[in-house]
Design an enzyme around this catalytic site. Structure first.
Site, PDB file in Angstrom:
ATOM      1  N   ARG A 104      64.778  14.669 -54.705  1.00  0.00           N
ATOM      2  CA  ARG A 104      64.339  13.277 -54.627  1.00  0.00           C
ATOM      3  C   ARG A 104      63.064  13.296 -53.808  1.00  0.00           C
ATOM      4  NH1 ARG A 104      67.414   8.531 -55.132  1.00  0.00           N
ATOM      5  NH2 ARG A 104      66.605   6.700 -54.054  1.00  0.00           N
ATOM      6  N   HIS A 131      62.703   7.861 -62.745  1.00  0.00           N
ATOM      7  CA  HIS A 131      64.070   7.907 -62.198  1.00  0.00           C
ATOM      8  C   HIS A 131      65.053   8.084 -63.368  1.00  0.00           C
ATOM      9  CE1 HIS A 131      67.283   7.565 -59.505  1.00  0.00           C
ATOM     10  NE2 HIS A 131      67.155   6.327 -59.077  1.00  0.00           N
ATOM     11  N   GLN A 134      69.024   7.464 -63.167  1.00  0.00           N
ATOM     12  CA  GLN A 134      69.439   6.062 -63.163  1.00  0.00           C
ATOM     13  C   GLN A 134      69.558   5.539 -64.585  1.00  0.00           C
ATOM     14  OE1 GLN A 134      70.180   3.873 -60.385  1.00  0.00           O
ATOM     15  NE2 GLN A 134      71.046   2.858 -62.185  1.00  0.00           N
ATOM     16  N   ASP A 219      64.125  -4.564 -60.359  1.00  0.00           N
ATOM     17  CA  ASP A 219      64.189  -3.661 -59.212  1.00  0.00           C
ATOM     18  C   ASP A 219      63.466  -4.354 -58.058  1.00  0.00           C
ATOM     19  OD1 ASP A 219      64.556  -1.422 -57.630  1.00  0.00           O
ATOM     20  OD2 ASP A 219      63.071  -0.173 -58.651  1.00  0.00           O
ATOM     21  N   CYS A 259      69.191  -1.440 -60.277  1.00  0.00           N
ATOM     22  CA  CYS A 259      69.533  -0.079 -59.839  1.00  0.00           C
ATOM     23  C   CYS A 259      69.971  -0.032 -58.372  1.00  0.00           C
ATOM     24  CB  CYS A 259      68.362   0.869 -60.088  1.00  0.00           C
ATOM     25  SG  CYS A 259      66.860   0.404 -59.226  1.00  0.00           S
ATOM     26  N   ARG A 287      76.491   6.166 -62.016  1.00  0.00           N
ATOM     27  CA  ARG A 287      75.646   7.267 -61.549  1.00  0.00           C
ATOM     28  C   ARG A 287      76.503   8.524 -61.400  1.00  0.00           C
ATOM     29  NH1 ARG A 287      70.932   6.364 -58.675  1.00  0.00           N
ATOM     30  NH2 ARG A 287      70.785   8.635 -58.797  1.00  0.00           N
TER      31      ARG A 287
END
Length: 306
Positions: A104, A131, A134, A219, A259, A287
């Site tokens: 990450r 991402h 996700q 988001d 998310c 996830r």
């Protein structure tokens, strides 16, 4: 270096992606029934975090343990990466001891450089560009609630950020129409838009984007690393809040996704996560299941099954 990496949804074929999310549904069922399934016994995942994390860390670590393996949490503070060891050198060493690595990070080039020097699968746990993990969870959630997303209409409201870029790749791979509503100057990366062709439309008005949409996603307005822009963004993005009235313009069976973490009262109204159309909690849990399916897909099973 023959390892399969997952830096973007484009690293798999559409068929592989669908089989991974379908497998995620199966693995979820196994866990819900308490069935022990440990194909990755003695396998070790290294997890490098340059950005803070809740869902990514817990889902990969718990997922690896549930599959019979282990996960090691590595922060730049505790490793030589934080002191400037070249990414390529770290990749050679780490991949000689680990069975897979998840990173990450900020710059997407960190991932491509690590992957080029790694002999084990590398997974993008989030970069400033993308991402993809996700999106596996989001696609699994849609599949569970509504069936195939192929041919449906999806609305992305807000910043053209890494999540938005991954939605663009999902539109290509899962074959749906995407409408992005964002303020001028906050469009998604043109490189991704160019790949998507007529699958993606940019609009300014969120109402236009959600009209008839089967999935509405958003988001936070300020992503990690952009904190100094917060005040400016709050003002600019205010008309882009997703609330119940906006969702009412979408298809009757619309699903709302976020998310997380969410800033209630900013990109979503305070009550939106409690709306029956919101599946954000399922999406967060998925996830775990989608990434377990991804790990099973990328990491060779252990030699000795118990």
């Amino acid at each position: 270096m023959s390892a399969r990496h997952f830096l973007s949804l484009m690293d798999c074929t559409p068929e592989e992606l669908v089989s991974v999310i379908r497998r995620g549904v199966e693995l979820k069922d196994l866990r819900n029934r308490g069935v022990l399934f440990e194909p990755l016994k003695n396998r070790v995942l290294g997890m490098i975090f340059e950005k803070s994390s809740t869902r990514t860390r817990i889902s990969f670590e718990a997922g690896m343990i549930q599959l019979g393996g282990q996960a090691i949490f590595l922060s730049p503070r505790d490793t030589q990466l934080g002191r400037g060891e070249p990414i390529g050198d770290a990749a050679i060493v780490m991949s000689s001891m680990l069975d897979a690595v998840m990173i990450r990070t900020f710059s997407h080039s960190t991932l491509t450089e690590f992957a080029a020097n790694s002999r084990v699968p590398l997974i993008n746990g989030l970069s400033d560009d993308l991402h993809p993990c996700q999106l596996l969870a989001d696609m699994q959630t849609f599949l569970e609630h509504r069936g195939s997303i192929q041919g449906k209409t999806v609305a992305w409201i807000g910043d053209g950020n890494n999540m938005c870029n991954s939605y663009i790749e999902a539109a290509i791979q899962f074959d749906f129409q995407l409408r992005v509503a964002c303020p001028e100057g906050y469009e998604p990366n043109p490189v991704f838009l160019a790949k998507a062709g007529d699958r993606v439309t940019i609009v300014r008005d969120p109402k236009e984007a959600v009209r008839g949409a089967h999935l509405v996603s958003t988001d936070v307005w300020t992503s990690m690393g952009q904190e100094e822009e917060t005040a400016k963004r709050l003002q600019l993005f205010a008309p882009y809040q997703v609330n119940r009235a906006l969702l009412d313009l979408a298809a009757e069976d619309v699903l709302f996704m976020h998310c997380l973490p969410a800033h209630r009262g900013e990109e979503i109204s305070v009550d939106l996560l409690d709306d029956p159309r919101s599946v954000a909690w399922d999406q967060a849990e998925n996830r775990l299941h989608a990434q377990k399916a991804l790990l099973e897909f990328l990491v060779p099973p252990s030699y000795h099954h118990a």
